[in-house]
Design a protein around this motif. Sequence first.
Motif, PDB file in Angstrom:
ATOM      1  N   GLY A 295       1.103  -1.150   0.058  1.00 49.95           N
ATOM      2  CA  GLY A 295       0.097   0.150  -0.035  1.00 49.95           C
ATOM      3  C   GLY A 295       0.619   1.216  -0.710  1.00 49.95           C
ATOM      4  N   CYS A 296       0.682   2.842   0.006  1.00 49.72           N
ATOM      5  CA  CYS A 296       0.804   3.565   0.051  1.00 49.72           C
ATOM      6  C   CYS A 296       0.106   4.336   1.499  1.00 49.72           C
ATOM      7  N   GLY A 297       1.035   4.962   2.058  1.00 44.92           N
ATOM      8  CA  GLY A 297       1.167   5.792   3.147  1.00 44.92           C
ATOM      9  C   GLY A 297       0.599   4.980   4.205  1.00 44.92           C
ATOM     10  N   SER A 298      -0.437   5.911   4.745  1.00 39.59           N
ATOM     11  CA  SER A 298      -1.641   5.803   5.956  1.00 39.59           C
ATOM     12  C   SER A 298      -1.452   3.808   5.985  1.00 39.59           C
ATOM     13  N   ALA A 299      -2.251   3.920   4.289  1.00 42.39           N
ATOM     14  CA  ALA A 299      -2.580   1.677   3.562  1.00 42.39           C
ATOM     15  C   ALA A 299      -1.378   1.446   3.676  1.00 42.39           C
ATOM     16  N   MET A 300      -0.008   1.752   3.555  1.00 46.97           N
ATOM     17  CA  MET A 300       1.311   1.301   3.881  1.00 46.97           C
ATOM     18  C   MET A 300       1.402   0.741   6.178  1.00 46.97           C
ATOM     19  N   SER A 343      -5.866  -0.303   0.172  1.00 46.28           N
ATOM     20  CA  SER A 343      -6.253   1.781  -0.216  1.00 46.28           C
ATOM     21  C   SER A 343      -7.762   1.307   0.207  1.00 46.28           C
ATOM     22  N   GLN A 344      -7.843   3.277   0.892  1.00 49.51           N
ATOM     23  CA  GLN A 344      -9.165   3.426   0.890  1.00 49.51           C
ATOM     24  C   GLN A 344      -9.512   3.631  -0.246  1.00 49.51           C
ATOM     25  N   SER A 345      -8.981   4.356  -1.112  1.00 50.38           N
ATOM     26  CA  SER A 345      -9.792   5.010  -2.650  1.00 50.38           C
ATOM     27  C   SER A 345     -10.001   3.428  -3.906  1.00 50.38           C
ATOM     28  N   GLY A 346      -8.881   2.635  -4.155  1.00 51.50           N
ATOM     29  CA  GLY A 346      -8.928   1.925  -5.176  1.00 51.50           C
ATOM     30  C   GLY A 346      -8.108   1.581  -6.015  1.00 51.50           C
ATOM     31  N   GLU A 347      -8.144   3.556  -6.378  1.00 53.17           N
ATOM     32  CA  GLU A 347      -7.979   3.749  -7.581  1.00 53.17           C
ATOM     33  C   GLU A 347      -6.169   4.669  -7.618  1.00 53.17           C
ATOM     34  N   THR A 348      -5.603   3.749  -6.165  1.00 47.49           N
ATOM     35  CA  THR A 348      -3.838   5.173  -6.224  1.00 47.49           C
ATOM     36  C   THR A 348      -3.120   3.996  -7.499  1.00 47.49           C
ATOM     37  N   ALA A 349      -2.892   4.517  -7.922  1.00 44.02           N
ATOM     38  CA  ALA A 349      -2.076   3.945  -9.219  1.00 44.02           C
ATOM     39  C   ALA A 349      -0.655   3.152  -8.811  1.00 44.02           C
ATOM     40  N   VAL A 394      -8.174  15.008   3.005  1.00 46.99           N
ATOM     41  CA  VAL A 394      -7.341  14.405   2.120  1.00 46.99           C
ATOM     42  C   VAL A 394      -7.064  12.995   3.682  1.00 46.99           C
ATOM     43  N   ALA A 395      -6.154  13.971   4.347  1.00 42.41           N
ATOM     44  CA  ALA A 395      -6.046  12.962   5.298  1.00 42.41           C
ATOM     45  C   ALA A 395      -6.618  11.860   5.963  1.00 42.41           C
ATOM     46  N   THR A 396      -5.958  10.084   5.665  1.00 40.85           N
ATOM     47  CA  THR A 396      -6.800   9.702   6.547  1.00 40.85           C
ATOM     48  C   THR A 396      -7.071   9.554   7.718  1.00 40.85           C
ATOM     49  N   THR A 397      -8.031   8.973   8.166  1.00 38.97           N
ATOM     50  CA  THR A 397      -8.479   8.849   9.885  1.00 38.97           C
ATOM     51  C   THR A 397      -9.390   7.226  10.043  1.00 38.97           C
ATOM     52  N   SER A 479       3.033  10.055  13.360  1.00 38.05           N
ATOM     53  CA  SER A 479       3.977  10.709  12.668  1.00 38.05           C
ATOM     54  C   SER A 479       3.512  11.372  11.289  1.00 38.05           C
ATOM     55  N   LEU A 480       3.281  10.663  10.679  1.00 37.81           N
ATOM     56  CA  LEU A 480       2.457  10.890   9.196  1.00 37.81           C
ATOM     57  C   LEU A 480       1.255  12.105   9.001  1.00 37.81           C
ATOM     58  N   LYS A 481       0.381  11.876  10.264  1.00 39.62           N
ATOM     59  CA  LYS A 481      -1.264  12.933  10.716  1.00 39.62           C
ATOM     60  C   LYS A 481      -0.398  14.069  10.158  1.00 39.62           C
ATOM     61  N   LEU A 482       0.474  13.724  11.929  1.00 38.90           N
ATOM     62  CA  LEU A 482       0.772  15.285  12.106  1.00 38.90           C
ATOM     63  C   LEU A 482       1.733  16.105  10.946  1.00 38.90           C
ATOM     64  N   LYS A 483       2.536  15.606  10.200  1.00 42.30           N
ATOM     65  CA  LYS A 483       3.299  16.833   9.371  1.00 42.30           C
ATOM     66  C   LYS A 483       2.715  16.669   8.169  1.00 42.30           C
ATOM     67  N   GLU A 484       1.733  15.833   7.889  1.00 44.94           N
ATOM     68  CA  GLU A 484       1.423  16.564   5.909  1.00 44.94           C
ATOM     69  C   GLU A 484      -0.038  17.069   6.170  1.00 44.94           C
ATOM     70  N   ILE A 485      -0.314  18.216   7.909  1.00 46.77           N
ATOM     71  CA  ILE A 485      -2.102  18.566   7.644  1.00 46.77           C
ATOM     72  C   ILE A 485      -1.425  19.505   8.499  1.00 46.77           C
ATOM     73  N   SER A 600      -6.961  10.447  -3.825  1.00 49.03           N
ATOM     74  CA  SER A 600      -6.081   9.644  -4.872  1.00 49.03           C
ATOM     75  C   SER A 600      -5.402   9.626  -5.770  1.00 49.03           C
ATOM     76  N   VAL A 601      -4.573   9.116  -5.402  1.00 45.90           N
ATOM     77  CA  VAL A 601      -2.912   9.781  -6.205  1.00 45.90           C
ATOM     78  C   VAL A 601      -3.206   8.779  -7.240  1.00 45.90           C
ATOM     79  N   THR A 602      -3.828   9.414  -8.531  1.00 44.16           N
ATOM     80  CA  THR A 602      -4.233   8.281  -9.301  1.00 44.16           C
ATOM     81  C   THR A 602      -2.341   8.015 -10.638  1.00 44.16           C
TER      82      THR A 602
HETATM   83  C1  F6R Z   1      -2.558  10.325   4.643  1.00 40.58           C
HETATM   84  C2  F6R Z   1      -3.093   9.443   3.610  1.00 40.58           C
HETATM   85  C3  F6R Z   1      -2.363   8.809   2.136  1.00 40.58           C
HETATM   86  C4  F6R Z   1      -2.734   7.323   1.473  1.00 40.58           C
HETATM   87  C5  F6R Z   1      -2.298   6.944   0.613  1.00 40.58           C
HETATM   88  C6  F6R Z   1      -2.547   5.807   0.039  1.00 40.58           C
HETATM   89  O1  F6R Z   1      -3.574  10.415   5.397  1.00 40.58           O
HETATM   90  O2  F6R Z   1      -4.483   9.731   3.163  1.00 40.58           O
HETATM   91  O3  F6R Z   1      -0.725   8.439   2.692  1.00 40.58           O
HETATM   92  O4  F6R Z   1      -3.354   6.510   2.726  1.00 40.58           O
HETATM   93  O5  F6R Z   1      -2.206   7.996  -0.534  1.00 40.58           O
HETATM   94  O6  F6R Z   1      -4.421   5.525  -0.464  1.00 40.58           O
HETATM   95  P1  F6R Z   1      -5.186   4.880  -1.003  1.00 40.58           P
HETATM   96  O7  F6R Z   1      -5.290   4.405   1.135  1.00 40.58           O
HETATM   97  O8  F6R Z   1      -6.257   5.404  -1.114  1.00 40.58           O
HETATM   98  O9  F6R Z   1      -4.415   3.833  -1.738  1.00 40.58           O
END
Ligand code: F6R
Length: 604
Positions: A295-300, A343-349, A394-397, A479-485, A600-602
Amino acid sequence: MCGIVGYIGKKTNIQKVLIESLKKLEYRGYDSAGIAYVNNNKINIIKEKGKIEKLEKKIDCGVMGKIGIAHTRWATHGKANENNAHPHRTGMVTIVHNGIIENYLEIKRYLEKKGYHFKTETDSEIACALLDYIKATTKMSNLEVIKEFTNNVTGSYALGIIFDDDLDTLYATRKDSPLLIGYSENVKMIVSDVSALNSGIKNYYLLENGDIVKLTEKRVSIYDNDLHPVSRKKLNVKVDGNEVDKNGFEHFMLKEIHEESVVLESLLRKYFSNSKTFLKKMPKLSKYSRIHIVGCGSAMHAGLVGKHLFEEYANVETDVEVASEYRYKKVFYDAKTLVILVSQSGETADTIACLRKAKEDGIDTLVIVNVPTSTMAREADFVLNIEAGTEVAVATTKAYLLQVAMLILINLKMMVEREMISIDELDKYLQLFGEVPKKISEVIDLDKEYFEIAKNIYHEDNIFYIGRGIDYAISMEGSLKLKEISYIHSESYKGGELKHGTISLIEKNTKVIVVMTDCDLKSKTISNIKEIKARGADIILITTKQLDDDYDFVSKKIVLPKTNSLFTPILSIVPLQLIAYYVAKLCGCDIDKPRNLAKSVTVE
Ligand code: F6R
């Protein structure tokens, strides 16, 4: 990330319609926006850097029209400015584009030799010019022009297109970038996210890779890449008004944290309240002896919690990797490996690429996802929907929290299959899990304490987080939550690792947030706290009722309610989310839409 809107239908206040839909895409992150519409048989384009409100000030909102396209851009190729903003127009063609045209430089050089000049730094303008070139140099129909275009570009794209010689028709195509068609009797729309559809549209089609679409006021025609007509599954729009409303909260992020107990409760009640429904919902996992979580970011970060649980409790070797690395590295897996994509979005490239890589190699894939219609949900072998509802901030919780919850459930399934627990014990665990939502509310109720901590740290330039084992995974996310927002620099370290370098950064009053919930590692973590305390650090401790003591070396302490250690990560992340929220608020940041970030980082 970039958003696409296209409208064709009965005459309407076209600028307003486009802007309204664009606003619904705002939460995805963008840095410029623009619209193009037909008025008096002419294309008009209005673009602006920055927020959609700025774009809105440029338009009079009185123009009637039947067709238009619009875009929010998140800069990749070229700066965020008005010039690079979409729509782009070359010759007879106007487009909006999501994705990245990878061979754009090659195409650009070719087109320059043919006399094209480019005004922007974008790959999208090149795509527009290529469409125009094919149109100008062949006798192809507009559908054939698009097909020819798709044969000549590499990369990802979702495109909304208007041709000057067919101003009553909206065209579209997609590959590896989401796009769907909403329709009602008199209106058809293309959008990159279902939430951007007009409220009057209740049905939509999801486009497959390679689809080419022709939309008129009355008709939706979808073709595959060979231009054979195809039909696509009809879906109903299910956007709960409640979800896109702040419901009295100052920010979506705060609202979404407050929803955590409700969404977890509903997920558990629906599928996991007892062993019978649990076993029905969970895929069979007994054949897998090794797991890769990607996964990426929080998902990882959720995956890091999963790794810890799978190895500690279910005895299953687990690797976790960020998707952007995993997709290109040599991966060791076999038929007994399960690749779990989170993945939250299911669309992260990058995560989609990992899913496809595993599938191509014949490896089973399971996706933990929040959007059941997403690309990942459609392509994976097994799908576990977390059902967190729309996450706007944008920041996932809440989605992160449910990803962790789902990994805990997978862990329980593996423990049952490996006969490490009986069905009766499973029921007991599920009953205990059912008590966790209430405990989340208790943790959220300590609101004032988080605000006090935030007041103590929001003026800092650097904040450290430490933890050991599963607490390290949680502190990474904090730590990611803090720095990103809040834009405050912060790092997370494994407690025992500090003295191998990072401790040189600890001086009088350096703020360190310590997560300590693991009983077995308590004394080790306390030693790490003492080491940094001796160098002047100001300690904020997140711990559990079981581990609480009279710790005179901490300046502030949050004590989590008692629960089984399997469920502690669900509770320990909540204070970190709220501390980040209040710090960002005190810093005056745009909490729901942090700078440079996209929901969503497509693109890669
Ligand atoms: C951080 C955050 C991102 C996502 C990452 C993956 O708050 O939201 O790090 O977790 O971009 O996105 P998804 O889960 O949509 O694959």
